[in-house]
Design a protein around this motif. Sequence first.
Motif, PDB file in Angstrom:
ATOM      1  N   ALA A   1       0.714  -1.333  -0.101  1.00  0.00           N
ATOM      2  CA  ALA A   1      -0.294   0.059   0.033  1.00  0.00           C
ATOM      3  C   ALA A   1       1.038   1.179   0.124  1.00  0.00           C
ATOM      4  O   ALA A   1       0.299   2.294  -0.068  1.00  0.00           O
ATOM      5  N   GLY A   2       2.212   1.148   0.216  1.00  0.00           N
ATOM      6  CA  GLY A   2       3.049   2.587   0.463  1.00  0.00           C
ATOM      7  C   GLY A   2       2.926   2.957   1.781  1.00  0.00           C
ATOM      8  O   GLY A   2       3.365   4.147   2.036  1.00  0.00           O
ATOM      9  N   LEU A   3       2.185   2.255   2.778  1.00  0.00           N
ATOM     10  CA  LEU A   3       2.084   2.584   4.132  1.00  0.00           C
ATOM     11  C   LEU A   3       3.451   2.622   4.857  1.00  0.00           C
ATOM     12  O   LEU A   3       3.573   3.092   6.094  1.00  0.00           O
ATOM     13  N   ASP A   4       4.086   1.683   4.455  1.00  0.00           N
ATOM     14  CA  ASP A   4       5.437   1.316   5.070  1.00  0.00           C
ATOM     15  C   ASP A   4       6.406   1.432   3.784  1.00  0.00           C
ATOM     16  O   ASP A   4       6.459   1.093   2.532  1.00  0.00           O
ATOM     17  N   THR A   5       7.941   1.549   4.485  1.00  0.00           N
ATOM     18  CA  THR A   5       8.865   1.479   3.490  1.00  0.00           C
ATOM     19  C   THR A   5       9.776   0.161   3.648  1.00  0.00           C
ATOM     20  O   THR A   5      10.145  -0.303   4.632  1.00  0.00           O
ATOM     21  N   PRO A   6      10.013  -0.684   2.629  1.00  0.00           N
ATOM     22  CA  PRO A   6      10.922  -2.023   2.638  1.00  0.00           C
ATOM     23  C   PRO A   6      12.219  -1.312   3.194  1.00  0.00           C
ATOM     24  O   PRO A   6      12.991  -0.300   2.872  1.00  0.00           O
ATOM     25  N   SER A   7      12.896  -2.331   4.122  1.00  0.00           N
ATOM     26  CA  SER A   7      14.164  -2.243   4.454  1.00  0.00           C
ATOM     27  C   SER A   7      15.213  -2.613   2.953  1.00  0.00           C
ATOM     28  O   SER A   7      16.232  -1.928   3.109  1.00  0.00           O
ATOM     29  N   THR A   8      14.637  -3.551   2.514  1.00  0.00           N
ATOM     30  CA  THR A   8      15.580  -4.002   1.303  1.00  0.00           C
ATOM     31  C   THR A   8      14.507  -3.895   0.080  1.00  0.00           C
ATOM     32  O   THR A   8      13.354  -4.323   0.321  1.00  0.00           O
ATOM     33  N   GLY A   9      15.022  -3.897  -1.080  1.00  0.00           N
ATOM     34  CA  GLY A   9      14.259  -4.010  -2.291  1.00  0.00           C
ATOM     35  C   GLY A   9      13.230  -2.837  -2.479  1.00  0.00           C
ATOM     36  O   GLY A   9      13.059  -2.097  -2.023  1.00  0.00           O
TER      37      GLY A   9
ATOM     38  N   VAL B   1       6.757   1.943  -5.932  1.00  0.00           N
ATOM     39  CA  VAL B   1       5.791   2.624  -4.840  1.00  0.00           C
ATOM     40  C   VAL B   1       6.638   3.287  -3.881  1.00  0.00           C
ATOM     41  O   VAL B   1       7.466   2.978  -3.171  1.00  0.00           O
ATOM     42  N   ARG B   2       6.395   4.566  -3.981  1.00  0.00           N
ATOM     43  CA  ARG B   2       7.139   5.679  -2.969  1.00  0.00           C
ATOM     44  C   ARG B   2       5.852   6.511  -2.263  1.00  0.00           C
ATOM     45  O   ARG B   2       5.364   7.345  -3.020  1.00  0.00           O
ATOM     46  N   GLY B   3       5.581   6.014  -1.089  1.00  0.00           N
ATOM     47  CA  GLY B   3       4.555   6.611  -0.594  1.00  0.00           C
ATOM     48  C   GLY B   3       2.943   5.877  -0.977  1.00  0.00           C
ATOM     49  O   GLY B   3       3.226   4.995  -1.638  1.00  0.00           O
ATOM     50  N   VAL B   4       2.105   6.540  -0.420  1.00  0.00           N
ATOM     51  CA  VAL B   4       0.741   6.037  -0.856  1.00  0.00           C
ATOM     52  C   VAL B   4       0.623   6.206  -2.314  1.00  0.00           C
ATOM     53  O   VAL B   4       0.383   7.182  -3.196  1.00  0.00           O
ATOM     54  N   HIS B   5       0.367   4.816  -3.221  1.00  0.00           N
ATOM     55  CA  HIS B   5       0.343   5.003  -4.453  1.00  0.00           C
ATOM     56  C   HIS B   5      -1.043   5.431  -5.122  1.00  0.00           C
ATOM     57  O   HIS B   5      -2.184   5.020  -4.509  1.00  0.00           O
ATOM     58  N   PRO B   6      -1.230   6.147  -6.088  1.00  0.00           N
ATOM     59  CA  PRO B   6      -2.536   6.591  -6.408  1.00  0.00           C
ATOM     60  C   PRO B   6      -3.348   5.477  -7.049  1.00  0.00           C
ATOM     61  O   PRO B   6      -4.734   5.627  -7.026  1.00  0.00           O
ATOM     62  N   ARG B   7      -2.743   4.261  -7.400  1.00  0.00           N
ATOM     63  CA  ARG B   7      -3.710   3.186  -7.932  1.00  0.00           C
ATOM     64  C   ARG B   7      -3.894   2.213  -6.944  1.00  0.00           C
ATOM     65  O   ARG B   7      -4.466   1.086  -7.165  1.00  0.00           O
TER      66      ARG B   7
END
Length: 266
Positions: free
Chosen positions: A66-74, A83-89
């Motif tokens: 959902a872009g509500l969290d950021t992966p530590s890797t990948g 996905v950088r932040g909440v994705h519009p789609r």
Amino acid sequence: MTTAPTASPRAADRVEAAGVRLRGVGRSFGEHRVLAPLDLELDAGGTVALVGASGSGKSTLLRLLAGLDTPSTGTVEVAGQPVRGVHPRTAVVFQEPRLLPWRDLAGNVAFGLPRGTARAQGRAEVLRWLDVVGLADFAGHRPRRVSGGMAQRAALARALVRRPGVLLLDEPFAALDALTRLRMQDLLDEVQRGTGATVVFVTHDVDEALHLADRVLVLGDTGSGQGAGIVRDLRVGAPRPRDRADAATARLRVELLDLLGVPRSA
């Protein structure tokens, strides 16, 4: 208080479904590794269930999608875009409806409209999706005046009015009574088939997973010491809508319960 009959999605309600791809996606919180680096592709227009024991990373994975969290890797990609932040789609439905108590149901659904939507168009879209979820007669009701099931229908409409290519749901029916839960499952199934959106949902309910999903991903300990991963990827071949008493689905239920370490009599 009961809802009115739902309206089936129309051809105009179809959306452009989006595929999802994870490349080496892992998540750690300090020294605690929740998800091992994961490579995964989810086809556009499919319905995927995430199951596993508590703490197996299901909700963490959903939040990353959902872009509500950021992966530590990948990286996570939706429709080929990182996905950088909440994705519009994408749109998310949580376990709690999270409705604004000072807004009526129509106002809460309108909160999900894409930015820049014209007022008249937005009003029509809100009323349309309230109709689809069986709440057309309750548009002016505040959340405190409706049941838990109706509030969750409003939360679903708020997500759908965004016209998402990917609809994400985190145990959306867990707090509902048994009968309401079955009705909500059928509603979600009808909405997915009508709109064509990609659906990913978290559940602890094996029967729910098998009734709704084309694909069931079982998360658990992979033995790598790097966090949870996908220990089984099951395809559910039965066409939807499904008969809950289908024999083929019953066999998959036994397999899933064994994977989850649940006695078969449960």
